[in-house]
Scaffold this motif. Structure first.
Motif: not given
Length: 512
Positions: A228-235, A246-249, A474-482, A332-340
């Protein structure tokens, strides 16, 4: 590859011809020249993608390298070819390539048992513990379910050695070396083989010195900390649980060998050129072809059935990269999934074609649709709007399935009274793999705090029966039943779930 039995003069002539052919300007591609910009802008609007960057390499030359949209919603700064994104699991091929290099140098053996290098390594099953190899760690066939263990490890303060130690507590549900189950923790273990066999050189240092520096990838970073402190980043953004927000990095550094890297399409263009030129870059052999080829060998069958959507018949997994046929070419390929942020890196050596797509909304399929559209345009497929096709399938699925978040909210809105006093649910709970959580009362709600995940909490709102709605901070963990289990008026356990992106199966915590 030229056959090794060719005489030296023929071999030299063949290589010279290949070099000359590669240097020629690629023939124009009508989709690239006439339609790419409008296709991307239309797709970003329909899929709610704030920013996207793409690079296309053809026959040794970069033919597209640009950005679209904005880095941050509501701000004018545009995405460009140097905008940084988290590439997440596209890190895995760097790890696989590093270990293939060590194998080629005789410093490790991909088919040697892991315990030769990590003597204390154990899996739940004693036979698997004894047999598991370095190759197995990167092949997703340890018998785990996809993402198993990630709720414990992801965004936690557990160090790599502790993650590897806890793998022995992960009970497999599938067959060792037979069934595919995507495992992030296994790549963490694979990364730990590097310091164990190089006199203590960390995974980060090894990848930096042996891959990034030789390729001139000066804007690619092995650590996600401080992104988050680097220049020219995609949020980072998501609309999984409501409007685009927006979600946390992520900070993947404790699991770095599986997902911590940060890059842009300028640098990934260099990585693609290296892949397409059999381990060479700018005329220099950075990695022996024999070592690079080992990353692509099929270790695990993911699918051997014809696709109903794409001209594909099989999908396999190597050392951090998937492989398939696509209209007669090996891809050949691979995908990558980070939060957001989600991405794809793809190369087709037979066609001299490389593609990377980086985006900053994690709840969309446009990053994949664009890859398929580019493959279609270069590999001779009739035009089908892959974005519209994927969007129609998504909307069809949404129309038949109720919104789970809205369903939970409706149950909370009834304002029913819990069958026990809220204080009866409070206390310390424990799961053997995950560790401890603490539940306390906060007004008319319950609050979960998680020592191994600093800053992560979940607010519990009563719904009905013994079920509460868990809303993670943290929104990435979701809204779920307990779900609580009560016997003789006393709470015994609580079952917690998180977003499938983190882990699919629930965890049961016993009250201490």
């Amino acid at each position: 590859m030229t056959h090794t039995l060719l005489r030296p003069c023929l071999l030299a002539a063949s290589l010279a011809f290949a070099t000359a052919a590669q240097a020629q300007t690629p023939a124009p591609n009508r989709f690239i020249t006439d339609s790419l910009d409008s296709y991307i802008r239309r797709g970003m609007q329909k899929w709610d993608v704030p920013g996207l960057a793409v690079v296309v390499v053809k026959d040794g030359q970069v033919v597209v390298q640009k950005g679209y949209g904005v880095r941050q919603v509501g701000k004018p700064e545009p995405v460009d070819a140097n905008t940084l994104f988290m590439i997440a699991s596209n890190t895995k091929l760097f790890t696989g390539t590093a270990l293939a290099k060590l194998d080629g140098e005789g410093k490790i053996g991909l088919d040697e048992r892991v315990t030769k290098y990590l003597p204390d390594f154990r899996l739940y099953d004693s036979t698997a513990s004894r047999l598991v190899t370095v190759r197995d760690l990167m092949s997703h066939h340890l018998g785990f379910k996809t993402f198993q263990g990630d709720f414990t490890f992801f965004k936690s303060n557990l160090e790599r050695a502790e993650i590897v130690r806890r793998m022995r507590l992960m009970q497999p549900t599938r067959q060792f070396r037979k069934d595919y189950g995507y495992s992030n923790s296994a790549f963490v273990a694979a990364g730990e083989v590097i310091p164990a066999t190089t006199g203590g050189t960390s995974w980060e240092t090894y990848v930096q010195q042996n891959l990034l520096q030789p390729l001139g990838m000066t804007s690619t970073f092995v650590s996600s900390a401080g992104f988050g402190q680097r220049p020219n980043i995609a949020y980072a953004y998501s609309n999984t649980f409501g409007p685009l927000a927006r979600v946390p990095f992520d900070n993947w550094d404790n699991m770095a060998p599986c997902a911590s890297m940060v890059s842009n399409v300028t640098d990934l263009g260099k990585w693609l050129r290296f892949q397409l030129d059999s381990g060479r870059y700018e005329g220099r052999q950075v990695l022996p072809w024999a070592a690079l080829r080992k990353t692509r060998d099929a270790n695990t069958i993911i699918s051997s059935r014809k696709s109903g959507l794409y001209p594909m018949h099989f999908v396999t997994y190597g050392l951090g990269v998937e492989a398939a046929d696509y209209n007669g070419r090996q891809v050949f390929w691979h995908t990558g999934g980070a939060s957001g942020e989600v991405s794809n890196v793809c190369f087709v050596p037979e066609a001299g074609l490389g593609i990377a797509v980086l985006t900053n909304n994690d709840n969309q399929s446009f990053f994949e649709a664009l890859r398929y559209q580019l493959l279609d345009s270069y590999l001779g497929m009739p035009y089908v709007d892959r974005s519209a096709q994927a969007l129609a399938r998504r909307k069809a699925g949404q129309s038949t399935a109720p919104d789970p978040t809205a369903a939970l909210a409706a149950r909370v809105s009834k304002k029913a009274k819990a069958p026990l006093q809220l204080s009866a649910y409070t206390g310390e709970y424990e799961n053997p793999l995950f560790g401890r959580i603490q539940i306390s009362q906060k007004g008319k709600q319950l609050l979960i705090t998680i020592p191994n995940h600093p800053g992560l909490t979940a607010t519990l709102d009563y719904m009905d029966g013994q079920e509460f709605r868990a809303t993670y901070s943290d929104l990435v963990f979701g809204v779920m039943p307990a779900k609580f289990v009560v016997a003789d008026g006393k709470v015994q356990t609580v079952e917690l779930r998180v977003n499938d992106y983190v882990e699919e199966d629930p965890y049961v915590f016993a009250r201490k």
